[in-house]
Design a protein around this motif. Structure first.
Motif, PDB file in Angstrom:
ATOM      1  N   ALA A 129       0.909  -1.114  -0.176  1.00 36.19           N
ATOM      2  CA  ALA A 129       0.090  -0.073   0.024  1.00 36.19           C
ATOM      3  C   ALA A 129       0.674   1.414   0.090  1.00 36.19           C
ATOM      4  O   ALA A 129       0.486   2.161  -0.675  1.00 36.19           O
ATOM      5  CB  ALA A 129      -1.010  -0.045   1.371  1.00 36.19           C
ATOM      6  N   ALA A 130       1.901   1.274   0.776  1.00 36.07           N
ATOM      7  CA  ALA A 130       2.718   2.461   0.800  1.00 36.07           C
ATOM      8  C   ALA A 130       3.504   2.703  -0.483  1.00 36.07           C
ATOM      9  O   ALA A 130       3.369   3.770  -1.014  1.00 36.07           O
ATOM     10  CB  ALA A 130       3.974   2.205   1.934  1.00 36.07           C
ATOM     11  N   LEU A 131       4.157   1.574  -0.995  1.00 39.70           N
ATOM     12  CA  LEU A 131       4.697   1.621  -2.446  1.00 39.70           C
ATOM     13  C   LEU A 131       3.406   2.411  -3.481  1.00 39.70           C
ATOM     14  O   LEU A 131       3.856   2.966  -4.346  1.00 39.70           O
ATOM     15  CB  LEU A 131       5.154   0.485  -3.009  1.00 39.70           C
ATOM     16  N   ARG A 147      -2.696   9.210   4.474  1.00 38.43           N
ATOM     17  CA  ARG A 147      -3.451   8.314   3.655  1.00 38.43           C
ATOM     18  C   ARG A 147      -3.513   6.791   4.491  1.00 38.43           C
ATOM     19  O   ARG A 147      -4.677   6.303   4.455  1.00 38.43           O
ATOM     20  CB  ARG A 147      -3.091   7.935   2.291  1.00 38.43           C
ATOM     21  N   LEU A 148      -2.348   6.371   4.861  1.00 37.84           N
ATOM     22  CA  LEU A 148      -2.449   5.275   5.514  1.00 37.84           C
ATOM     23  C   LEU A 148      -2.749   5.253   7.103  1.00 37.84           C
ATOM     24  O   LEU A 148      -2.749   4.188   7.705  1.00 37.84           O
ATOM     25  CB  LEU A 148      -0.782   4.602   5.401  1.00 37.84           C
ATOM     26  N   GLY A 149      -2.644   6.560   7.570  1.00 34.50           N
ATOM     27  CA  GLY A 149      -3.012   6.686   8.902  1.00 34.50           C
ATOM     28  C   GLY A 149      -1.835   6.088   9.900  1.00 34.50           C
ATOM     29  O   GLY A 149      -1.978   5.587  10.794  1.00 34.50           O
ATOM     30  N   GLY A 162      10.045  -1.483   1.304  1.00 34.75           N
ATOM     31  CA  GLY A 162       9.369  -2.145   0.038  1.00 34.75           C
ATOM     32  C   GLY A 162      10.439  -1.829  -1.096  1.00 34.75           C
ATOM     33  O   GLY A 162      10.378  -2.910  -2.010  1.00 34.75           O
ATOM     34  N   LEU A 163      10.912  -0.888  -1.048  1.00 36.21           N
ATOM     35  CA  LEU A 163      12.210  -0.638  -2.053  1.00 36.21           C
ATOM     36  C   LEU A 163      13.245  -1.505  -1.798  1.00 36.21           C
ATOM     37  O   LEU A 163      13.835  -2.173  -3.093  1.00 36.21           O
ATOM     38  CB  LEU A 163      12.395   0.717  -2.057  1.00 36.21           C
ATOM     39  N   GLN A 164      13.801  -1.818  -0.908  1.00 33.10           N
ATOM     40  CA  GLN A 164      14.728  -2.729  -0.526  1.00 33.10           C
ATOM     41  C   GLN A 164      14.118  -4.130  -1.197  1.00 33.10           C
ATOM     42  O   GLN A 164      15.133  -4.909  -1.760  1.00 33.10           O
ATOM     43  CB  GLN A 164      15.110  -2.900   0.969  1.00 33.10           C
TER      44      GLN A 164
END
Length: 192
Positions: A129-131, A147-149, A162-164
């Motif tokens: 979701a973050a990505l 947005r994600l709270g 996530g990027l890693q």
């Protein structure tokens, strides 16, 4: 999408396949066929070729259930690796035009993209979701956090993690096939 399977389920499935239980193959197909077909299609960009690769992957599983080693990872990851290798081999066969270096670059690019798809689909929903907010909807980490709270620090942590995970898709190439060019998929050898 198939959910992660516990190691115990993986080992029981392998034992059932080794005993020749057709029902086990059906269960395995129901659980992983969409993933296999999706990865194959991502590499090959060809529906009939992805269908053939999917059949070959499950044939390989049926004929060689002992190839999977639980100490090297989950059954799901092994199936994804087998799929990538078979699809990459098929892509190499199709790509006869061009130099061997150009062909291998196409295979590496397609395999990395397929692995990235696999990683994104398998990563925890919070990271995915973050990505999605940050990269597909072009939001910064502050907007993503809102947005994600979650806190901004938590949003940055999720994005970094996530990027890693995604960077490992490009960094991890296929092991070399014995006697083949570097980056070539190993020969999986099927029982005949």
């Amino acid at each position: 999408m198939a959910q992660d399977t516990p190691p115990r389920w993986d080992r029981k499935m392998q034992q059932r396949l080794a005993r020749g239980e057709a029902a086990a193959l059906g269960e395995l197909y129901d659980r992983f066929a969409a993933m296999v077909h999706g990865l194959a299609h991502r590499v090959l960009d060809d529906e009939p070729a992805a269908d053939r690769t999917t059949r070959e992957v499950f044939l390989n599983l049926w004929e060689n259930p002992g190839e999977w080693n639980p100490q090297e990872g989950s059954l799901r990851s092994w199936i994804a690796t087998v799929t990538q290798r078979l699809a990459a081999d098929m892509l190499r066969e199709r790509q006869r035009d061009g130099t061997p270096e150009q062909i291998e670059e196409k295979v590496r690019t397609a395999s990395a993209a397929a692995r990235a798809d696999y990683i994104v689909n398998c990563m925890p929903a919070s990271l995915r979701a973050a990505l999605e907010f940050a990269y597909f909807q072009r939001r910064d980490y502050r907007q993503t956090a809102e947005r994600l709270g979650v806190t901004e620090d938590e949003a940055r942590r999720r994005l970094r993690l996530g990027l890693q995970l995604l960077s490992s898709a490009a960094a991890r190439s296929l092991p070399a096939r014995p006697g083949g060019p570097p980056g070539a998929a190993p020969d999986l050898g099927r029982a005949g």
